[in-house]
Motif scaffolding. Structure first.
Motif, PDB file in Angstrom:
ATOM      1  N   GLU A 191       1.172  13.243   1.524  1.00  0.00           N
ATOM      2  CA  GLU A 191       0.418  12.296   0.705  1.00  0.00           C
ATOM      3  C   GLU A 191      -0.076  11.108   1.520  1.00  0.00           C
ATOM      4  N   THR A 192       0.735  10.632   2.461  1.00  0.00           N
ATOM      5  CA  THR A 192       0.307   9.485   3.276  1.00  0.00           C
ATOM      6  C   THR A 192      -0.925   9.840   4.110  1.00  0.00           C
ATOM      7  N   VAL A 193      -0.957  11.062   4.648  1.00  0.00           N
ATOM      8  CA  VAL A 193      -2.106  11.479   5.451  1.00  0.00           C
ATOM      9  C   VAL A 193      -3.331  11.652   4.574  1.00  0.00           C
ATOM     10  N   GLU A 194      -3.156  12.242   3.396  1.00  0.00           N
ATOM     11  CA  GLU A 194      -4.284  12.412   2.482  1.00  0.00           C
ATOM     12  C   GLU A 194      -4.795  11.077   1.959  1.00  0.00           C
ATOM     13  N   SER A 195      -3.970  10.034   2.069  1.00  0.00           N
ATOM     14  CA  SER A 195      -4.374   8.684   1.667  1.00  0.00           C
ATOM     15  C   SER A 195      -4.938   7.895   2.843  1.00  0.00           C
ATOM     16  N   ASN A 196      -5.284   8.615   3.922  1.00  0.00           N
ATOM     17  CA  ASN A 196      -5.928   8.032   5.106  1.00  0.00           C
ATOM     18  C   ASN A 196      -5.048   7.018   5.840  1.00  0.00           C
ATOM     19  N   SER A 197      -3.762   7.311   5.886  1.00  0.00           N
ATOM     20  CA  SER A 197      -2.854   6.477   6.664  1.00  0.00           C
ATOM     21  C   SER A 197      -2.425   7.216   7.923  1.00  0.00           C
ATOM     22  N   ASP A 198      -2.342   6.490   9.025  1.00  0.00           N
ATOM     23  CA  ASP A 198      -1.908   7.078  10.296  1.00  0.00           C
ATOM     24  C   ASP A 198      -0.464   6.716  10.653  1.00  0.00           C
TER      25      ASP A 198
ATOM     26  N   ARG B 143       0.825  -1.203   0.000  1.00  0.00           N
ATOM     27  CA  ARG B 143       0.000   0.000   0.000  1.00  0.00           C
ATOM     28  C   ARG B 143       0.863   1.260   0.000  1.00  0.00           C
ATOM     29  N   PHE B 144       1.918   1.259   0.830  1.00  0.00           N
ATOM     30  CA  PHE B 144       2.771   2.445   0.898  1.00  0.00           C
ATOM     31  C   PHE B 144       3.617   2.596  -0.361  1.00  0.00           C
ATOM     32  N   GLN B 145       3.974   1.516  -0.978  1.00  0.00           N
ATOM     33  CA  GLN B 145       4.679   1.617  -2.248  1.00  0.00           C
ATOM     34  C   GLN B 145       3.769   2.217  -3.315  1.00  0.00           C
ATOM     35  N   PHE B 146       2.484   1.890  -3.247  1.00  0.00           N
ATOM     36  CA  PHE B 146       1.514   2.458  -4.181  1.00  0.00           C
ATOM     37  C   PHE B 146       1.356   3.962  -3.925  1.00  0.00           C
ATOM     38  N   ILE B 147       1.279   4.355  -2.634  1.00  0.00           N
ATOM     39  CA  ILE B 147       1.183   5.781  -2.293  1.00  0.00           C
ATOM     40  C   ILE B 147       2.412   6.526  -2.814  1.00  0.00           C
TER      41      ILE B 147
END
Length: 449
Positions: free
Chosen positions: A185-192, A168-172
């Motif tokens: 970008e990680t936060v906008e992708s709903n990751s904590d 998932r993080f590689q995709f982000i």
């Protein structure tokens, strides 16, 4: 933001800072004012300080330091749209600086663990980005990003809970725009995963400029409680003849006379029922717009209560009739209330703007006495009365000065090792520590401090 302290901040090729310059909150070896040192999880590690007070001549770079913090906050919190230019200001007085990248790095204590976040960028692209965990003897890269051959590459550590999470993080990472911080970008992708770091920039770092007004004043007073009591206690303690602060209801017709119809109509549309907002009026007064639960607009004016000495009667004054210093204090006091209850750092440009020296000192004294264990203040000032080792530690006093190439340099009073009984204010005025204006004598044409 819970559990976060600033340890150091470094800026390079930004505004008047050319070579990397660091403002540090790490306590030196001095033992004075031990209450100004913040506690860390590991007692063997250096303690951060509550404050950094920065002196310097006009145009020396004090305000540019604040601008650096503000730029970092905006870049991380807001990010950038597609093809949007990165609005940086590189050092302008060295020909090649505009062709070179700018960068900043923040070292933070997050719940007892030390991390360094770095961002390197030019006018269009994030060239490098990294998050590193700093340990006593080693460093661990949590992620590192590089931009090579028009492609962004992000490498991660091996602490993912599953292969799916890593994918998932590689995709982000693959979908992060060249001008967008990966952290954002990680936060906008709903990751904590890196949310605590992002939240420090968004909620834990507050910037106050000299012209800023506290727009939440009306709602805070309406709800009563600590802020209203703090205003009353602060004013009485300073002997300003001010008994408190209040708001009074203004009729609806005055609403249309005071503010443009377009603004009132926009607020009617945008404000939700039961919500209010504070604004400065065109006449210099301060108002609160409110939409009640029935959807009707209401208008309140912020007033200052002065007390008649003989009768103790309170008379309400319009805020526009108050001195600039009183208004500045009114806009700063909410920051005091905030750092007394929450763990943040306030970066304040020209803390002493329009205020008497006693007010500025009282502001800092209250902060040191009431702030939580992880609250911090970084402020620029010209107020020489704060150069007092009974108020500030040597490592909390900083100077900024420009060199012959007009590049700003930061350094601490700690570097000069003055005696504790030495008159710091006198030494500063005599130029022993730098950071003061160089003035030309109109008759002799000679320059000197």
């Amino acid at each position: 933001m819970e559990g976060t302290m600033l340890i150091r901040a470094t800026f390079a090729n930004l505004f008047s800072f050319d070579a990397p310059q660091t403002i540090s909150f790490v306590a030196g070896k001095g033992r004075t004012l031990p209450s100004h040192k913040l506690k860390r999880k590991n007692r063997n590690e250096p303690s951060p300080l509550k404050a950094a007070i920065v002196y310097g001549a006009n145009a020396s770079g004090k305000s540019n330091l604040v601008k650096c913090f503000n730029l970092a906050k905006k870049m991380v919190v807001k990010g950038f749209h597609i093809d949007e230019q990165i609005n940086r200001t590189p050092f302008r007085l060295r020909p090649n600086a505009i062709k070179e990248p700018s960068w900043f790095e923040f070292e933070l204590d997050l719940n007892g663990e030390l991390y360094a976040y770095k961002l390197v960028f030019d006018d269009r692209i994030i060239l490098e980005e990294s998050l590193t965990q700093i340990r006593a003897t080693t460093e661990r890269s949590l992620f590192s990003r590089t931009y090579v051959d028009q492609k962004t590459s992000v490498k991660f550590d091996d602490s993912f809970s599953s292969k799916e999470e890593q994918q998932r993080f590689q995709f982000i990472a693959q979908n992060t725009r060249p001008n967008q911080p990966f952290l954002t970008e990680t936060v906008e992708s709903n990751s904590d995963r890196y949310r605590q770091l992002y939240d420090w920039f968004r909620y834990g770092l507050e910037i106050i400029y000299p012209e800023a007004i506290f727009t939440g004043l009306g709602p805070a007073l309406q709800s009563g409680g600590k802020l209203a009591s703090l205003y009353e206690g602060f004013f009485r303690g300073l002997g300003l003849g001010i008994a408190g602060i209040q708001e009074i209801r203004i009729d609806t017709e005055s609403l249309l006379k005071t503010f443009p119809v377009e603004l009132v109509n926009e607020l009617r549309k945008s404000l939700k029922d039961g919500v209010s907002i504070s604004l400065a009026g065109p006449d210099g007064s301060r108002y609160r717009f409110a939409k009640n639960k029935d959807g009707e607009m209401e208008l309140y004016k912020i007033m200052i209560n002065h007390e008649v000495a003989e009768t103790h009667e309170q008379i309400a004054f319009d805020l526009k009739d108050e001195s600039d210093g009183t208004i500045r204090l009114i806009d700063l006091i909410p920051a005091l209330a905030d750092v007394c209850d929450h763990e943040r750092i306030y970066v304040i440009d020209e803390l002493d703007r329009s205020m008497h020296a006693q007010l500025t000192r009282a502001f800092l004294e209250y902060f040191f006495s009431c702030s939580t264990s992880r609250s911090q203040i970084l402020a620029t000032t010209h107020d020489l009365d704060l150069l007092d080792l009974d108020l500030l530690r040597k490592d909390e006093i900083w100077f900024v000065e420009k060199d012959r190439a007009s590049a700003s340099h930061l350094y601490s009073l700690e570097e000069f090792k003055p005696r504790y009984d030495k008159d710091i204010r006198k030494g500063y005025l005599q130029g022993r520590f730098g950071g003061i204006p160089i003035i030309c004598n109109a008759q002799t044409g000679m320059w000197g401090k």
